[in-house]
Design a protein around this motif. Structure first.
Motif, PDB file in Angstrom:
ATOM      1  N   UNK A 185       1.130  -1.312   0.104  1.00 33.89           N
ATOM      2  CA  UNK A 185      -0.112   0.198   0.047  1.00 33.89           C
ATOM      3  C   UNK A 185       0.861   1.317   0.157  1.00 33.89           C
ATOM      4  N   UNK A 186      -0.048   1.747  -0.257  1.00 36.11           N
ATOM      5  CA  UNK A 186       0.879   3.463  -0.220  1.00 36.11           C
ATOM      6  C   UNK A 186       1.817   4.222   0.727  1.00 36.11           C
ATOM      7  N   UNK A 187       1.507   3.843   1.954  1.00 32.35           N
ATOM      8  CA  UNK A 187       1.456   4.476   3.374  1.00 32.35           C
ATOM      9  C   UNK A 187       2.599   3.470   3.626  1.00 32.35           C
ATOM     10  N   UNK A 188       2.697   2.160   3.038  1.00 30.60           N
ATOM     11  CA  UNK A 188       3.840   1.391   3.068  1.00 30.60           C
ATOM     12  C   UNK A 188       5.668   2.364   2.375  1.00 30.60           C
ATOM     13  N   UNK A 189       5.084   2.010   1.258  1.00 30.61           N
ATOM     14  CA  UNK A 189       5.602   2.748   0.380  1.00 30.61           C
ATOM     15  C   UNK A 189       6.781   3.854   0.356  1.00 30.61           C
ATOM     16  N   UNK A 190       5.205   4.621   1.558  1.00 31.29           N
ATOM     17  CA  UNK A 190       6.159   5.953   1.721  1.00 31.29           C
ATOM     18  C   UNK A 190       7.521   6.373   3.368  1.00 31.29           C
ATOM     19  N   UNK A 191       6.506   4.906   4.754  1.00 29.59           N
ATOM     20  CA  UNK A 191       7.322   4.238   4.584  1.00 29.59           C
ATOM     21  C   UNK A 191       8.470   3.696   5.143  1.00 29.59           C
ATOM     22  N   UNK A 192       8.233   3.530   4.105  1.00 26.84           N
ATOM     23  CA  UNK A 192      10.182   2.490   3.829  1.00 26.84           C
ATOM     24  C   UNK A 192      10.729   3.730   2.892  1.00 26.84           C
ATOM     25  N   UNK A 193      10.357   4.594   2.300  1.00 25.56           N
ATOM     26  CA  UNK A 193      11.271   6.091   1.922  1.00 25.56           C
ATOM     27  C   UNK A 193      11.623   6.204   2.583  1.00 25.56           C
ATOM     28  N   UNK A 194      11.211   6.510   3.833  1.00 25.42           N
ATOM     29  CA  UNK A 194      11.728   7.344   4.891  1.00 25.42           C
ATOM     30  C   UNK A 194      12.052   7.018   5.628  1.00 25.42           C
ATOM     31  N   UNK A 195      12.506   5.084   5.648  1.00 23.99           N
ATOM     32  CA  UNK A 195      13.843   4.910   6.019  1.00 23.99           C
ATOM     33  C   UNK A 195      15.068   4.051   4.872  1.00 23.99           C
ATOM     34  N   UNK A 196      14.629   4.024   4.135  1.00 19.89           N
ATOM     35  CA  UNK A 196      15.757   4.267   3.283  1.00 19.89           C
ATOM     36  C   UNK A 196      16.650   5.325   2.866  1.00 19.89           C
ATOM     37  N   UNK A 197      15.748   7.127   3.244  1.00 22.90           N
ATOM     38  CA  UNK A 197      16.199   7.845   3.341  1.00 22.90           C
ATOM     39  C   UNK A 197      16.946   8.423   4.220  1.00 22.90           C
ATOM     40  N   UNK A 198      17.131   7.933   5.132  1.00 19.77           N
ATOM     41  CA  UNK A 198      17.648   7.835   6.886  1.00 19.77           C
ATOM     42  C   UNK A 198      18.842   7.415   6.867  1.00 19.77           C
ATOM     43  N   UNK A 199      18.314   5.594   5.402  1.00 21.80           N
ATOM     44  CA  UNK A 199      19.857   5.202   6.142  1.00 21.80           C
ATOM     45  C   UNK A 199      21.231   5.654   5.080  1.00 21.80           C
ATOM     46  N   UNK A 200      20.735   6.091   3.842  1.00 19.95           N
ATOM     47  CA  UNK A 200      21.086   6.633   2.836  1.00 19.95           C
ATOM     48  C   UNK A 200      22.370   8.448   3.542  1.00 19.95           C
ATOM     49  N   UNK A 201      21.693   8.811   3.980  1.00 16.52           N
ATOM     50  CA  UNK A 201      21.679   9.952   4.382  1.00 16.52           C
ATOM     51  C   UNK A 201      22.776   9.606   5.718  1.00 16.52           C
ATOM     52  N   UNK A 202      22.180   8.770   6.290  1.00 18.10           N
ATOM     53  CA  UNK A 202      23.433   8.448   7.263  1.00 18.10           C
ATOM     54  C   UNK A 202      24.774   7.860   6.838  1.00 18.10           C
ATOM     55  N   UNK A 203      24.922   7.146   5.691  1.00 19.39           N
ATOM     56  CA  UNK A 203      25.700   6.896   4.975  1.00 19.39           C
ATOM     57  C   UNK A 203      26.650   8.167   4.994  1.00 19.39           C
ATOM     58  N   UNK A 204      26.232   8.634   4.014  1.00 16.93           N
ATOM     59  CA  UNK A 204      26.926  10.261   3.411  1.00 16.93           C
ATOM     60  C   UNK A 204      27.531  10.804   4.928  1.00 16.93           C
ATOM     61  N   UNK A 205      26.954  10.580   6.139  1.00 21.11           N
ATOM     62  CA  UNK A 205      27.498  11.741   6.948  1.00 21.11           C
ATOM     63  C   UNK A 205      28.785  10.966   8.188  1.00 21.11           C
ATOM     64  N   UNK A 206      28.697   9.405   7.296  1.00 20.96           N
ATOM     65  CA  UNK A 206      30.102   8.849   8.233  1.00 20.96           C
ATOM     66  C   UNK A 206      30.722   8.089   7.056  1.00 20.96           C
ATOM     67  N   UNK A 207      30.530   8.249   5.468  1.00 22.38           N
ATOM     68  CA  UNK A 207      31.502   7.213   4.678  1.00 22.38           C
ATOM     69  C   UNK A 207      32.371   8.211   4.217  1.00 22.38           C
ATOM     70  N   UNK A 208      33.757   7.426   3.892  1.00 19.66           N
ATOM     71  CA  UNK A 208      34.910   8.280   3.514  1.00 19.66           C
ATOM     72  C   UNK A 208      35.120   8.383   2.515  1.00 19.66           C
TER      73      UNK A 208
END
Length: 707
Positions: A114-137
């Motif tokens: 459902x659409x809300x599930x995808x919205x929540x999933x995108x929120x989780x992936x955004x946070x994950x990638x955002x953290x990688x950018x903050x911490x990666x070499x």
């Protein structure tokens, strides 16, 4: 050509400050993500996410989740993360569509989230990638083997789907989308139009062109952009403007859609199937044409570009040639680059309807000039006569090995120049995107007159030359080497002998990791239905090609630059009668959709290879088998056993810094839900060149699902 000072511009790979580059990458990722979500926010009811106005594409719910899933899949493949975010959603939203025959688009086969599930999933992936950018070499310049490159890959991939998703939205009923008065300014269409200027041909001098992006280029590029092709382009003339709606309307009024001789054989077949009488985004409203834009309809804007597929553009060129008694065609890739070379190098000042910087629609063909020509870039993509192929030196990226190669078939033509919604890499002259000739994009065309009467096309290499792929093809379809029987035949004969001895059913088999397909073809003699699945379209396309075209071609290195050429046919292999028993699917064997179930037997080819996630793969196998169903697992014995650290990981080891399940761990895990029956060794020979062979000992273990 870009408009600078715009967050949609793809970042430079170099720089002097790691901190500044990190901030730039983060800003680009955020802009990519929010722009994509802004587009999908135009959908005003959740039901519209599940409509399929374009039958050759998934519904929009897939694309909403797909671009986030892409980040996760590439990060897993590159071992930058070690677990999934949402296994079920990532199985459903993993594989896109190139309208090829293996795409099973029957909607009943997809359990869409459902659409809300995808919205929540995108929120989780955004946070994950955002953290990688903050911490990666980060090392500068950014190179293709770095995590920063993978982040850019995910951003550019999402920007591609910003464009393709907007095309699908343009096909939705207007009631499904927010009205223009209530949307952000960036989604506002152009409103002015009038009669079109009279088009004219302008001379372009002969010149040498060197195509291909250099490895030292300072912007992200897809694999097909790199390499080199030198072309001496003869003098030609090119239309000053893109073909306008008014100019294309003359072709329609002349009966263009009703006169088969204007259309290629492929075009005639398309016409017969679609019954088309006008471009996809036109509608005849009681004798008056109207045009559909993203969020509105309007009276046909005569001075806007005609948006058509290649087949329609080609028919127009045939008609135009008949009218003018000249040789009219679309530009080749090299000819289009000649037009780019005629434009000023001052990109900062180059005006264009591109990068979402002007309108959320096309606009008049005489609004933006670059030198003598208008819309060399921007407004709408421009179809080329050139089918896409790799340049000399083409190499796939290991984390996206099937981005380009499935399109190197002579059936995908290049589009160049970008459209109003093209951003990032798409705006660069070096970018290379291609679609099937019948496909609809925000694309139109300009035409050229070839003064020598011939279209100067570069032949598409119909023989596969990629070394790794050719070795797979030779392993599957080649002759015996070193007196060892063909490996796929060994596998299929041994498998069926066990099925027969055990009296098992032969209705349905799942072949995971089918590669280029020979084993599935061999087993089709014994099973009524086979689902053949592979992770990479780079390999599976050849199984499909053999099924569709009955033949495939590849090369082998004899010595140095000397090659042998091979052609394989189903008839010669005596496999032709049963080929239709096989359905090829691209998918992640470790994370398949629920539709893959109810099998009498499953064959897992080379289960310990790194493209699998063995723990997830093994956890689902028993669920896909019928009771007492048989499981056949092929594993390689050869592993580099330089143990750096022992670790209890499914009974396996950490080998050379990577978690591998190991044969003991594999058997231990399988024994939880299967009864081990027996194991037999096999020998696989891969031909490297005329004198060098790799010999691998493998094992086929046979298991039966516990009742």
């Amino acid at each position: 050509m870009n408009l600078i000072n715009n967050q949609n511009v793809t970042p430079q790979l170099n720089g002097l400050s790691v901190d500044e580059k990190r901030a730039e990458l983060k800003s680009y990722f955020h802009n990519t993500w929010t722009t994509y979500e802004s587009l999908f926010a135009l959908i005003n009811n959740d039901e519209a996410y599940y409509l399929r106005p374009e039958t050759l594409r998934h519904p929009l719910i897939f694309y909403f989740g797909h671009t986030a899933t892409f980040f996760i899949n590439k990060l897993l493949l590159g071992k930058y993360i070690n677990k999934r975010v949402n296994t079920k959603l990532e199985a459903v939203c993993a594989v896109g569509v190139d309208e090829m025959s293996w795409d099973d688009l029957n909607s009943e086969h997809y359990d869409w989230p459902n659409v809300d599930e995808v919205r929540e999933y995108r929120h989780q992936v955004f946070a994950l990638v955002n953290n990688l950018i903050d911490t990666m070499e980060i090392s500068l310049p950014i190179k293709q083997d770095s995590l920063a490159w993978v982040i850019l890959m995910g951003c550019e991939h999402e920007r591609i789907h910003l464009e393709t998703s907007s095309v699908i939205m343009r096909m939705l009923p207007l009631a499904c989308l927010t009205q223009p008065s209530a949307v952000d300014e960036q989604w506002t269409s152009c409103t002015h139009f009038s009669v079109a200027p009279e088009n004219q041909l302008l001379a372009v001098a002969e010149q040498p062109i060197v195509l291909g992006k250099k490895s030292t280029d300072e912007t992200y590029g897809w694999d097909n952009e790199y390499g080199e092709l030198s072309v001496d382009v003869s003098a030609f003339s090119a239309s000053k403007y893109l073909v306008s709606n008014q100019e294309f309307l003359a072709f329609i009024d002349a009966g263009g859609y009703k006169k088969p001789h204007y259309w290629s054989e492929e075009g005639q077949n398309w016409l017969s199937f679609t019954k088309a009488e006008m471009p996809r985004f036109w509608r005849n409203n009681n004798g008056e044409y109207v045009q559909r834009n993203l969020l509105n309809e309007m009276p046909l804007p005569l001075n806007w570009p005609a948006e058509v597929n290649y087949l329609e553009a080609k028919a127009f060129c045939h008609w135009k040639s008949e009218q003018t008694k000249t040789n009219i065609a679309m530009p080749t890739e090299a000819q289009w680059h000649c037009l780019v070379n005629n434009v000023s190098d001052n990109e900062e000042q180059a005006p264009a309807n591109i990068n979402l910087a002007r309108y959320a629609s096309s606009c008049p063909v005489d609004e933006f000039s670059t030198g003598d020509f208008y819309d060399v870039t921007g407004n709408v993509w421009q179809w080329n006569e050139s089918a896409i192929d790799g340049y000399e030196g083409f190499k796939v990226h290991p984390l996206y090995d099937d981005f380009s190669t499935p399109t190197f078939d002579g059936k995908h033509n290049l589009i160049k120049g970008g459209s109003w919604i093209s951003t990032g890499n798409e705006t660069l002259a070096s970018s290379r995107y291609a679609f099937r000739r019948h496909f609809t994009q925000h694309a139109g065309f300009r035409y050229v007159e070839n003064l020598d009467g011939k279209i100067p096309l570069t032949p598409v290499n119909r023989y596969e030359t990629d070394v790794e792929v050719c070795q797979q093809l030779e392993s599957h379809y080649g002759e015996q080497h070193l007196s060892v029987e063909n490996y796929s035949q060994q596998v299929s004969q041994l498998l069926f002998s066990k099925v027969k001895a055990l009296g098992a059913n032969t209705d349905k088999l799942l072949n995971l990791g089918c590669s280029v397909g020979r084993t599935a073809y061999e087993l089709s003699e014994y099973f009524q239905h086979i689902d053949a699945v592979d992770f990479s379209a780079r390999y599976i396309q050849f199984g499909v090609q053999l099924q569709q075209q009955k033949t495939l071609r590849y090369t082998n290195v004899i010595s140095g630059d000397i090659q042998s050429f091979h052609e394989v046919s189903l008839k010669a292999l005596a496999l032709n009668d049963n080929a239709d028993h096989i359905v090829f699917s691209q998918g992640d064997a470790s994370n398949l959709k629920p539709m893959f179930n109810g099998y009498d037997a499953i064959l897992v080819e080379h289960a310990l290879e790194k493209s699998y996630q063995p723990k997830q793969l093994l956890a689902t196998l028993s669920q896909r088998l019928n009771k007492q169903g048989l499981l056949f697992v092929l594993t390689d014995h050869q592993y580099s056993a330089q143990h750096t650290e022992k670790e209890n990981w499914l009974g396996g080891l950490k080998v050379n810094g990577e978690n591998v399940i190991g044969l003991d761990g594999l058997h231990e895990k399988l024994a939880e839900e299967f009864t081990f029956l027996e194991a037999q060794p096999l020998t696989r020979v891969i031909k490297q060149n005329q004198c060098t062979f790799t010999v691998t000992t493998t094992e086929m273990s046979v298991w039966q699902r516990k009742s």
